[in-house]
Scaffold this motif. Sequence first.
Motif, mmCIF file in Angstrom:
data_model
loop_
_atom_site.group_PDB
_atom_site.id
_atom_site.type_symbol
_atom_site.label_atom_id
_atom_site.label_comp_id
_atom_site.label_asym_id
_atom_site.label_seq_id
_atom_site.Cartn_x
_atom_site.Cartn_y
_atom_site.Cartn_z
ATOM 1 N N VAL A 75 0.847 -1.191 0.000
ATOM 2 C CA VAL A 75 0.000 0.000 0.000
ATOM 3 C C VAL A 75 0.885 1.245 0.000
ATOM 4 O O VAL A 75 2.031 1.229 0.456
ATOM 5 C CB VAL A 75 -0.964 0.037 1.207
ATOM 6 N N LEU A 76 0.318 2.316 -0.515
ATOM 7 C CA LEU A 76 1.014 3.594 -0.598
ATOM 8 C C LEU A 76 0.827 4.360 0.701
ATOM 9 O O LEU A 76 -0.279 4.463 1.216
ATOM 10 C CB LEU A 76 0.451 4.395 -1.774
ATOM 11 N N ALA A 77 1.923 4.923 1.236
ATOM 12 C CA ALA A 77 1.862 5.634 2.502
ATOM 13 C C ALA A 77 1.713 7.142 2.325
ATOM 14 O O ALA A 77 1.302 7.832 3.250
ATOM 15 C CB ALA A 77 3.112 5.339 3.332
ATOM 16 N N GLY A 78 2.049 7.679 1.163
ATOM 17 C CA GLY A 78 1.979 9.120 0.943
ATOM 18 C C GLY A 78 1.327 9.439 -0.375
ATOM 19 O O GLY A 78 0.366 8.813 -0.790
ATOM 20 N N GLU A 79 1.899 10.441 -1.061
ATOM 21 C CA GLU A 79 1.358 10.852 -2.342
ATOM 22 C C GLU A 79 1.779 9.876 -3.444
ATOM 23 O O GLU A 79 2.876 9.320 -3.409
ATOM 24 C CB GLU A 79 1.836 12.261 -2.677
ATOM 25 N N PRO A 80 0.916 9.672 -4.429
ATOM 26 C CA PRO A 80 1.265 8.758 -5.517
ATOM 27 C C PRO A 80 2.387 9.320 -6.377
ATOM 28 O O PRO A 80 2.557 10.535 -6.486
ATOM 29 C CB PRO A 80 -0.031 8.632 -6.304
ATOM 30 N N PHE A 81 3.159 8.437 -6.985
ATOM 31 C CA PHE A 81 4.224 8.863 -7.885
ATOM 32 C C PHE A 81 4.264 7.936 -9.090
ATOM 33 O O PHE A 81 3.832 6.791 -9.036
ATOM 34 C CB PHE A 81 5.579 8.917 -7.174
ATOM 35 N N PHE A 82 4.803 8.484 -10.170
ATOM 36 C CA PHE A 82 4.817 7.833 -11.470
ATOM 37 C C PHE A 82 6.266 7.650 -11.905
ATOM 38 O O PHE A 82 7.155 8.390 -11.476
ATOM 39 C CB PHE A 82 4.049 8.735 -12.452
ATOM 40 N N GLU A 83 6.506 6.653 -12.745
ATOM 41 C CA GLU A 83 7.849 6.402 -13.255
ATOM 42 C C GLU A 83 8.430 7.674 -13.887
ATOM 43 O O GLU A 83 7.851 8.229 -14.809
ATOM 44 C CB GLU A 83 7.792 5.283 -14.288
ATOM 45 N N SER A 84 9.573 8.117 -13.349
ATOM 46 C CA SER A 84 10.316 9.331 -13.703
ATOM 47 C C SER A 84 9.927 10.545 -12.874
ATOM 48 O O SER A 84 10.540 11.612 -13.018
ATOM 49 C CB SER A 84 10.241 9.671 -15.202
ATOM 50 N N ASP A 85 8.940 10.443 -11.966
ATOM 51 C CA ASP A 85 8.711 11.508 -10.989
ATOM 52 C C ASP A 85 9.932 11.630 -10.078
ATOM 53 O O ASP A 85 10.693 10.665 -9.913
ATOM 54 C CB ASP A 85 7.482 11.194 -10.131
ATOM 55 N N PRO A 86 10.149 12.779 -9.434
ATOM 56 C CA PRO A 86 11.314 12.941 -8.555
ATOM 57 C C PRO A 86 11.417 11.881 -7.462
ATOM 58 O O PRO A 86 12.511 11.369 -7.191
ATOM 59 C CB PRO A 86 11.118 14.345 -7.965
ATOM 60 N N LEU A 87 10.307 11.523 -6.824
ATOM 61 C CA LEU A 87 10.364 10.506 -5.780
ATOM 62 C C LEU A 87 10.718 9.147 -6.374
ATOM 63 O O LEU A 87 11.521 8.402 -5.803
ATOM 64 C CB LEU A 87 9.036 10.429 -5.024
ATOM 65 N N TRP A 88 10.149 8.828 -7.517
ATOM 66 C CA TRP A 88 10.486 7.561 -8.188
ATOM 67 C C TRP A 88 11.976 7.528 -8.513
ATOM 68 O O TRP A 88 12.642 6.509 -8.294
ATOM 69 C CB TRP A 88 9.638 7.425 -9.450
ATOM 70 N N ASP A 89 12.496 8.627 -9.036
ATOM 71 C CA ASP A 89 13.930 8.686 -9.352
ATOM 72 C C ASP A 89 14.795 8.511 -8.116
ATOM 73 O O ASP A 89 15.918 8.000 -8.200
ATOM 74 C CB ASP A 89 14.270 10.017 -10.021
ATOM 75 N N ALA A 90 14.299 8.949 -6.963
ATOM 76 C CA ALA A 90 15.070 8.826 -5.725
ATOM 77 C C ALA A 90 15.122 7.395 -5.223
ATOM 78 O O ALA A 90 16.155 6.938 -4.715
ATOM 79 C CB ALA A 90 14.477 9.742 -4.652
ATOM 80 N N VAL A 91 14.015 6.648 -5.363
ATOM 81 C CA VAL A 91 13.973 5.298 -4.795
ATOM 82 C C VAL A 91 14.386 4.233 -5.797
ATOM 83 O O VAL A 91 14.858 3.158 -5.411
ATOM 84 C CB VAL A 91 12.573 4.974 -4.222
ATOM 85 N N TYR A 92 14.222 4.505 -7.087
ATOM 86 C CA TYR A 92 14.413 3.444 -8.065
ATOM 87 C C TYR A 92 15.849 2.932 -8.162
ATOM 88 O O TYR A 92 16.042 1.726 -8.375
ATOM 89 C CB TYR A 92 13.911 3.869 -9.440
ATOM 90 N N PRO A 93 16.876 3.771 -8.023
ATOM 91 C CA PRO A 93 18.230 3.201 -8.044
ATOM 92 C C PRO A 93 18.450 2.125 -6.988
ATOM 93 O O PRO A 93 19.178 1.152 -7.234
ATOM 94 C CB PRO A 93 19.123 4.424 -7.800
ATOM 95 N N GLU A 94 17.828 2.256 -5.832
ATOM 96 C CA GLU A 94 17.982 1.233 -4.802
ATOM 97 C C GLU A 94 17.242 -0.043 -5.177
ATOM 98 O O GLU A 94 17.676 -1.154 -4.837
ATOM 99 C CB GLU A 94 17.492 1.762 -3.457
ATOM 100 N N VAL A 95 16.125 0.093 -5.871
ATOM 101 C CA VAL A 95 15.436 -1.092 -6.386
ATOM 102 C C VAL A 95 16.306 -1.778 -7.432
ATOM 103 O O VAL A 95 16.500 -3.000 -7.420
ATOM 104 C CB VAL A 95 14.066 -0.717 -6.981
ATOM 105 N N GLN A 96 16.860 -0.986 -8.362
ATOM 106 C CA GLN A 96 17.715 -1.545 -9.402
ATOM 107 C C GLN A 96 18.952 -2.233 -8.836
ATOM 108 O O GLN A 96 19.478 -3.173 -9.434
ATOM 109 C CB GLN A 96 18.160 -0.442 -10.364
ATOM 110 N N ALA A 97 19.427 -1.778 -7.698
ATOM 111 C CA ALA A 97 20.640 -2.339 -7.103
ATOM 112 C C ALA A 97 20.401 -3.640 -6.354
ATOM 113 O O ALA A 97 21.364 -4.248 -5.850
ATOM 114 C CB ALA A 97 21.276 -1.312 -6.164
ATOM 115 N N LEU A 98 19.160 -4.117 -6.295
ATOM 116 C CA LEU A 98 18.880 -5.363 -5.581
ATOM 117 C C LEU A 98 19.421 -6.552 -6.365
ATOM 118 O O LEU A 98 19.012 -6.815 -7.501
ATOM 119 C CB LEU A 98 17.371 -5.520 -5.380
ATOM 120 N N GLU A 99 20.306 -7.287 -5.749
ATOM 121 C CA GLU A 99 20.835 -8.494 -6.386
ATOM 122 C C GLU A 99 19.715 -9.484 -6.687
ATOM 123 O O GLU A 99 19.731 -10.161 -7.727
ATOM 124 C CB GLU A 99 21.895 -9.128 -5.493
#
Length: 294
Positions: A75-99
């Motif tokens: 579930v979402l805890a705050g405001e929604p975000f879309f692929e390439s939104d600033p929040l998405w850009d902030a969290v996505y590198p850590e997702v990509q770094a998951l082995e």
Amino acid sequence: MIAAGPAADFRAAVYAPFTRSRFDEPPEDLQARFHQEGYLYLPRALSSVVEPLLNDMLAVLAPHIHWDQTLATPVLAGEPFFESDPLWDAVYPEVQALESLHRLFHDEEAQRLMTLVAGEETFVYPMKMARIAAPRKIGFETPPHQDAFSHHAGPTMAGIWVALHDAEESMGRLTILPGSHERGVRPVFEARGVGGVQCEIYPDETLWHVSDVSAGDVIIFHSQTVHRAQPNLDGQRVRLSVDTRFCDYGAPVFATNLEPHHGWRIPRLDWEYVYRHWRSNDLHYYWRDYPALF
């Protein structure tokens, strides 16, 4: 130059359930179905291996997304975000770094599924993708498209998509246009949503296949099969899934598929960043010796 064009009107679309397949069916039956419909739907084919990746994704997406025990879904805890939104850009590198994200598609069970359509020896693309479909971002879902265009891929490439948890209609679902691979690579138009383009949908193409999914469900689809995401109409639930592309070993793979997903636009997101905390290096730059890179 990509032309601007009208968005497809799906109000007249008719929906039918995915055609179900089993990985223990005769290979010739599965291949015939794949070539007829342009996809294979394999319920719970990876159900035994997706939970660790789901947990890893939730750990790096916190506190923005968390698991709700009552709803049994993210579930979402705050405001929604879309692929390439600033929040998405902030969290996505850590997702990509998951082995675990990258390794899932190289493990024996996933490889076995790929051989159903690509033969005994397959090549898994380096680019692995995680999808975060947040609610309340209507109009930003992935429009209809073909991977043959977006990945500059030939006809032997296929996609493999994996559900990380149960998801029903209101959360948005992957939707397939059956048989669409038989009509070649289509013209594309600018469109809002993931990828920024949609392909042409012909007037007689009104029947789409879609189903609710369970954790570990797998969909394998032809490079020319038209597919799209339905909007997430839920008030709080998030849909998480992962996917990549693969081909028979020796088929051409273009350089655009050799970067981490969104590495072309997020400055720090390169392979050194992705690999920096991995426990094993056996998959580091595994594609460099592939004989057909372009």
